[in-house]
Write an enzyme that holds these catalytic residues in place. Sequence first.
Site, PDB file in Angstrom:
ATOM      1  N   ASP A 158      -6.110 -11.692 -17.300  1.00 40.44           N
ATOM      2  CA  ASP A 158      -6.258 -13.040 -17.860  1.00 40.44           C
ATOM      3  C   ASP A 158      -7.741 -13.420 -17.833  1.00 40.44           C
ATOM      4  O   ASP A 158      -8.596 -12.566 -18.060  1.00 40.44           O
ATOM      5  CB  ASP A 158      -5.394 -14.013 -17.047  1.00 40.44           C
ATOM      6  N   HIS A 161      -7.052 -20.762 -16.634  1.00 39.47           N
ATOM      7  CA  HIS A 161      -5.780 -20.179 -17.051  1.00 39.47           C
ATOM      8  C   HIS A 161      -5.346 -19.061 -16.110  1.00 39.47           C
ATOM      9  O   HIS A 161      -4.199 -19.008 -15.661  1.00 39.47           O
ATOM     10  CB  HIS A 161      -5.933 -19.651 -18.479  1.00 39.47           C
ATOM     11  N   ASN A 167       3.327 -19.873 -28.135  1.00 38.35           N
ATOM     12  CA  ASN A 167       3.537 -21.325 -28.154  1.00 38.35           C
ATOM     13  C   ASN A 167       3.356 -21.929 -29.542  1.00 38.35           C
ATOM     14  O   ASN A 167       2.821 -23.015 -29.686  1.00 38.35           O
ATOM     15  CB  ASN A 167       2.535 -21.996 -27.203  1.00 38.35           C
ATOM     16  N   SER A 226       2.780 -19.206 -21.285  1.00 42.05           N
ATOM     17  CA  SER A 226       1.840 -18.644 -20.309  1.00 42.05           C
ATOM     18  C   SER A 226       2.265 -18.941 -18.885  1.00 42.05           C
ATOM     19  O   SER A 226       2.021 -18.141 -17.971  1.00 42.05           O
ATOM     20  CB  SER A 226       0.437 -19.218 -20.531  1.00 42.05           C
TER      21      SER A 226
END
Length: 444
Positions: free
Chosen positions: A191, A223, A321, A393
């Site tokens: 990530d 994130h 998303n 996520s």
Amino acid sequence: MANEPMDRRAFDQQPERPDGLGTGQRSEYTGRYVVVLDPRDQESGLNALRSAADIAPVERVRGAAAAHVSGLLEDPEVSVLFEDLAVAVVEVRPENRFALVTTAEAQNSILAAEPERWVYASPITAPQQAPTAFFPAYRSDAHVVARHSLAETASAQGPALDETRVTWGLQVIRANVSGLTGRGVKIAVLDTGVDTDHPDLAGRIEDTASFVLGQTVEDGQGHGTHCIGTAAGPANPQQGPRYGVACDARVLVGKVLANDGFGPDGAIMAGIAWAIDHGAQVISLSLGSRVQPGELFPLTYELLAQRALAKGAVIVAAAGNDSRRPGLVSPVGRPANCPSILAVASVNKAMGMAHSSCGGINGQGGEVNIAGPGVAIHSAAPGGGYATHSGTSMATPHVAGVLALLAEANPMASARDLWDALLASALVLPHPVRDVGAGLVQAP
């Protein structure tokens, strides 16, 4: 790839490599190609590409050396071969792209060749698109929250779960009542990096590597830290409720996305190679790019995921998303749309579908496999603090953590065994399989 048709849009529409990150004008492609070779005959494929397409000289990388390839991946004069996985990131001049594609089609020792794309994580602004009909990737998780309707906000409240000690997500997947903690299992989270000084996470990190040139593994966006906290945060955090699923698992942190949330396929593949070399049994990818209805899964990622499974690692990825439920359900994004990668959808506290969660509307691997808690998820944040985010996520590391619990409970299980056990134990939800797959993930 002799028996697989190539997508010829790749060589004639692929823009040049962008000059920098975060311009808002980033193209869909980097200018390189990802090539998957027959592991038994890698040299024949490379020789064919050298002869026909004049690819840049190949630097070979094995094992732990994958942690040090960020410079090579940014060097336009070098191609990189990850020998353990027989995957190469190839530099080729624009005038030779057609030759590369046709050579890949003709050579049995080349199993797949596709243009390398940028992938994204939140929070970012989607790039402007050239007229290629390709779409941007996952929107900002902040944007996901902002576009939830009032109905979603109300329904997300769900039952009156007391979150004083444990987050709602851990309660509904039953991680808080499991006797398992993930001890002895390694989870790799690829990530935006991690806050290595976060008091809840500092002692949990097994190893780190940055695949972003000029940036350390420190998380400049948040994130990655949030996802790592959900997958493997401690049983007793410094403040607030428990939020980590596999609270004794060890974490491998690969920074494959820059602090602006962008990263190329090659960095992700390097991170996967590094994670497998370091013994990861679970690889969590809360990242990806958007696909069109009817678009096939990327064969490069599929072959890589098959090899990961054979080497003992399950790859879990966010479904995306991009939906606007109930009116629009967008297809599962890449690489989650690969048959050998677990695609994770998002549900809210009331077990309703998150309005942004993508669905399995594309065939041939583009299905949702399982769902996890993904709305208003509390977890760690850079600076030693905490934050609440929403999106697939956030659902993905819940699933990654449960896989670690299953691995602890079944130390002799293969990666495919863990995959099957995860789906078999899911809680059936009153939603179409298209949206939630087997159902809500459940801790053993």
